[in-house]
Write a protein that holds these residues in place. Structure first.
Motif, mmCIF file in Angstrom:
data_model
loop_
_atom_site.group_PDB
_atom_site.id
_atom_site.type_symbol
_atom_site.label_atom_id
_atom_site.label_comp_id
_atom_site.label_asym_id
_atom_site.label_seq_id
_atom_site.Cartn_x
_atom_site.Cartn_y
_atom_site.Cartn_z
ATOM 1 N N ILE A 148 0.826 -1.207 0.000
ATOM 2 C CA ILE A 148 0.000 0.000 0.000
ATOM 3 C C ILE A 148 0.862 1.260 0.000
ATOM 4 O O ILE A 148 0.571 2.230 -0.687
ATOM 5 C CB ILE A 148 -0.928 -0.015 1.244
ATOM 6 N N ILE A 308 -6.734 3.603 7.537
ATOM 7 C CA ILE A 308 -6.120 4.835 7.009
ATOM 8 C C ILE A 308 -4.979 4.499 6.045
ATOM 9 O O ILE A 308 -4.141 5.349 5.748
ATOM 10 C CB ILE A 308 -5.649 5.766 8.147
ATOM 11 N N ARG A 309 -4.942 3.238 5.588
ATOM 12 C CA ARG A 309 -3.992 2.816 4.532
ATOM 13 C C ARG A 309 -2.536 3.097 4.916
ATOM 14 O O ARG A 309 -1.786 3.677 4.117
ATOM 15 C CB ARG A 309 -4.302 3.510 3.198
ATOM 16 N N CYS A 310 -2.168 2.694 6.109
ATOM 17 C CA CYS A 310 -0.792 2.951 6.550
ATOM 18 C C CYS A 310 0.143 1.802 6.176
ATOM 19 O O CYS A 310 1.355 1.979 6.126
ATOM 20 C CB CYS A 310 -0.764 3.176 8.059
ATOM 21 N N ALA A 312 0.896 -0.769 8.021
ATOM 22 C CA ALA A 312 1.585 -1.388 9.165
ATOM 23 C C ALA A 312 1.219 -2.860 9.319
ATOM 24 O O ALA A 312 2.053 -3.686 9.714
ATOM 25 C CB ALA A 312 1.259 -0.628 10.447
ATOM 26 N N CYS A 369 -2.279 -1.917 14.340
ATOM 27 C CA CYS A 369 -3.174 -1.053 13.563
ATOM 28 C C CYS A 369 -3.419 0.271 14.295
ATOM 29 O O CYS A 369 -3.895 0.280 15.431
ATOM 30 C CB CYS A 369 -4.503 -1.766 13.306
ATOM 31 N N PRO A 370 -3.109 1.396 13.657
ATOM 32 C CA PRO A 370 -3.245 2.689 14.343
ATOM 33 C C PRO A 370 -4.686 3.084 14.621
ATOM 34 O O PRO A 370 -4.927 4.018 15.383
ATOM 35 C CB PRO A 370 -2.589 3.678 13.369
ATOM 36 N N VAL A 371 -5.632 2.409 13.996
ATOM 37 C CA VAL A 371 -7.031 2.694 14.296
ATOM 38 C C VAL A 371 -7.716 1.459 14.899
ATOM 39 O O VAL A 371 -8.933 1.322 14.854
ATOM 40 C CB VAL A 371 -7.783 3.215 13.050
ATOM 41 N N ILE A 373 -8.179 -1.741 14.391
ATOM 42 C CA ILE A 373 -9.161 -2.605 13.711
ATOM 43 C C ILE A 373 -8.908 -4.062 14.134
ATOM 44 O O ILE A 373 -7.788 -4.559 14.002
ATOM 45 C CB ILE A 373 -9.038 -2.481 12.175
HETATM 46 S S1 SF4 Z 1 -2.695 -1.345 9.994
HETATM 47 FE FE1 SF4 Z 1 -4.850 -0.760 10.115
HETATM 48 S S2 SF4 Z 1 -4.941 1.277 9.222
HETATM 49 FE FE2 SF4 Z 1 -2.995 0.416 8.597
HETATM 50 S S3 SF4 Z 1 -3.388 -0.529 6.574
HETATM 51 FE FE3 SF4 Z 1 -3.664 -2.130 8.116
HETATM 52 S S4 SF4 Z 1 -5.866 -2.079 8.598
HETATM 53 FE FE4 SF4 Z 1 -5.374 -0.146 7.553
#
Ligand code: SF4
Length: 468
Positions: A148, A308-310, A312, A369-371, A373
């Motif tokens: 990504i 948020i497409r990071c 990680a 995951c920074p949010v 999930i």
């Molecule tokens: S770590 Fe979380 S925010 Fe980042 S790409 Fe994966 S699912 Fe998305």
């Protein structure tokens, strides 16, 4: 029984590619962890807060989307809505045609990859040039991104130097600084000749209509500054309620994506050029893209829309590190892709229902995951759905023989003894074809069957004497 699609791909991955994907993801993950834990007393609280902000936003899109639209219009931008990929592409084409434009420079946006915008524009006689270095290399090679954030994680500099030589960008030279300088020189002219600049939006504040854009190369800034029309493609889930939310999310995005305190270029754009400003685009069009997101929101895995497409979760995933991104057959690879790809387009579910099984469920993706999930939970929900809908799952080992063994102690003990043989037999001599396929792309760990039973037996204490 054949191996699963992702295993088959992993088995063909050159050792050099596997090693560089592994090393690069591991290094970024370790840096990210150090950075977060050195700089914040409790990064997990931050992740929880960020997750709550995003969850609140996606659950209240009916409030925040109209609010964002009103703010954007008040700021002078034009707003368009696209229910499908085709509608989003058609909006972009129409805007270009209305301006008599034929050349676009575009910054990296995942949603434009998702809707295959560049191909669509190419088929309609428009040039859409990628300006992110990685995406530019993908474009000249007619390749696909495999990460990504780092779309060319699967390529080495020798391959890139060969591509540059083929495209007339200079004699073979695999020095990274030379490659970068040549790309910059090539792209500078393209920016100046382009009619339209297209970007995504990492976040869009409903409060102010401000979009936040982050890059490390400054190419989104160039794409916007040098052209007279700015088109923003944004998934409807990119909304955040307030400007102040950006502080938390940007802090987490840079650290999670590339282990930087903040991405090098962070732009906030609220509308087209003000008459008092010396430069900038005269027109700004914001296209809100649904393309399956509303259905995801109504389903059992809506938390994935917080993403948020990071990247990680890709960096830490043991499956991604072994298989790399193309194995996921989607613009969204890794754990996030294993959830998002089967969901985002309805027709993707049966075809990509194997992806949720491409996980060891170790939970590392959730931890980073920074949010916040809960990706492993979502994978399990998708597995359950595949079972309920009787989606065939080629390559999955049959569980019935295991269930039979596990319920027959004598047969189980015999299987434990036989199991040791798997460690010493070469793959081709394993008497069960299903196991041959299974072990063709895996190394069996040393067999330790039976030790737990011995341990338990040795530990068993005599029953206490009966009370008199
Ligand atoms: S770590 Fe979380 S925010 Fe980042 S790409 Fe994966 S699912 Fe998305």
């Amino acid at each position: 029984m054949s191996a699963q699609a992702i295993d088959r791909f992993a088995a063909t991955l050159p050792a050099e590619t596997r090693a560089s994907v592994y090393q690069s993801t591991k290094t970024t993950h370790e840096k990210r962890t150090r950075l977060l834990f050195d700089q914040f007393p409790d990064p997990d609280r931050l992740r929880t807060l960020a997750g709550e902000i995003k969850q609140h936003a996606i659950e209240n899109l009916d409030t925040y989307l109209p609010q964002a639209e009103a703010r954007l219009r008040a700021n002078g931008a034009q707003v368009h809505w696209a229910g499908t990929a085709e509608a989003a592409c058609a909006h972009v084409l129409r805007i270009m045609r209305e301006r008599g434009a034929t050349k676009m420079v575009k910054a990296k946006t995942m949603v434009s990859e998702e809707i295959e915008l560049a191909d669509y524009l190419g088929r309609h006689g428009m040039e859409a040039l990628e300006t992110d270095l990685g995406e530019f290399i993908i474009q000249i090679d007619h390749d696909h991104p495999s990460h990504i954030v780092r779309p060319i994680i699967h390529k080495n500099r020798r391959e890139i130097a060969t591509s540059f030589e083929r495209e007339g960008l200079g004699a073979y030279n695999d020095d990274p600084a030379t490659i970068t300088r040549r790309a910059r020189h090539h792209l500078r002219h393209k920016y100046l000749a382009a009619d339209v600049g297209l970007t995504g939006a990492n976040f869009l504040s409903a409060e102010s209509g401000r979009i936040a854009l982050v890059t490390n190369e400054g190419n989104s800034r160039f794409s916007v500054a040098a052209t007279r029309c700015h088109i923003v493609l944004v998934g409807i889930e990119k909304i955040v309620p307030r400007d102040r939310d950006l502080g938390i999310l940007l802090n987490l995005l840079g650290r999670s994506a590339t282990a930087q305190d903040l991405t090098v270029y962070t732009e906030f754009i609220s509308g087209p050029r003000d008459p008092a400003q010396p430069d900038g685009p005269e027109e700004m069009h914001v296209i809100f893209v649904d393309n399956g997101r509303t259905e995801v929101l109504a389903g059992e895995c809506r938390e994935i829309l917080r993403c948020i497409r990071c990247g990680a979760c890709l960096n830490v995933c043991p499956i991604y590190r072994q298989a790399s991104g193309h194995a996921y057959r989607s613009v969204y690879p890794g754990p996030v892709g294993a959830v998002l790809s089967p969901l985002l387009l309805k027709e993707n579910f049966p075809q990509k229902a194997d992806l949720p099984k491409a996980s060891s469920l170790c939970g590392a993706c959730h931890e980073v995951c920074p949010v916040n999930i809960p990706i492993p939970d979502l994978l399990l929900r998708l597995r359950a759905r595949a079972k309920e809908e009787n989606v065939p799952s080629p390559g999955t080992p049959p569980m019935a023989p295991w269930a039979l063994l596990a319920s027959q102690p004598t047969a189980w003990r015999a299987a434990l003894v036989a199991g040791r043989a798997l460690n010493v037999l070469p793959t081709r001599l394993i008497p069960v074809p299903a196991l041959q396929a299974w072990t063709a792309s895996r190394e069996l760990p040393a067999w330790r069957g039976g030790e737990f039973r011995r341990w338990l037996k040795a530990r068993r204490r005599p029953a206490p004497p009966a009370a008199r």
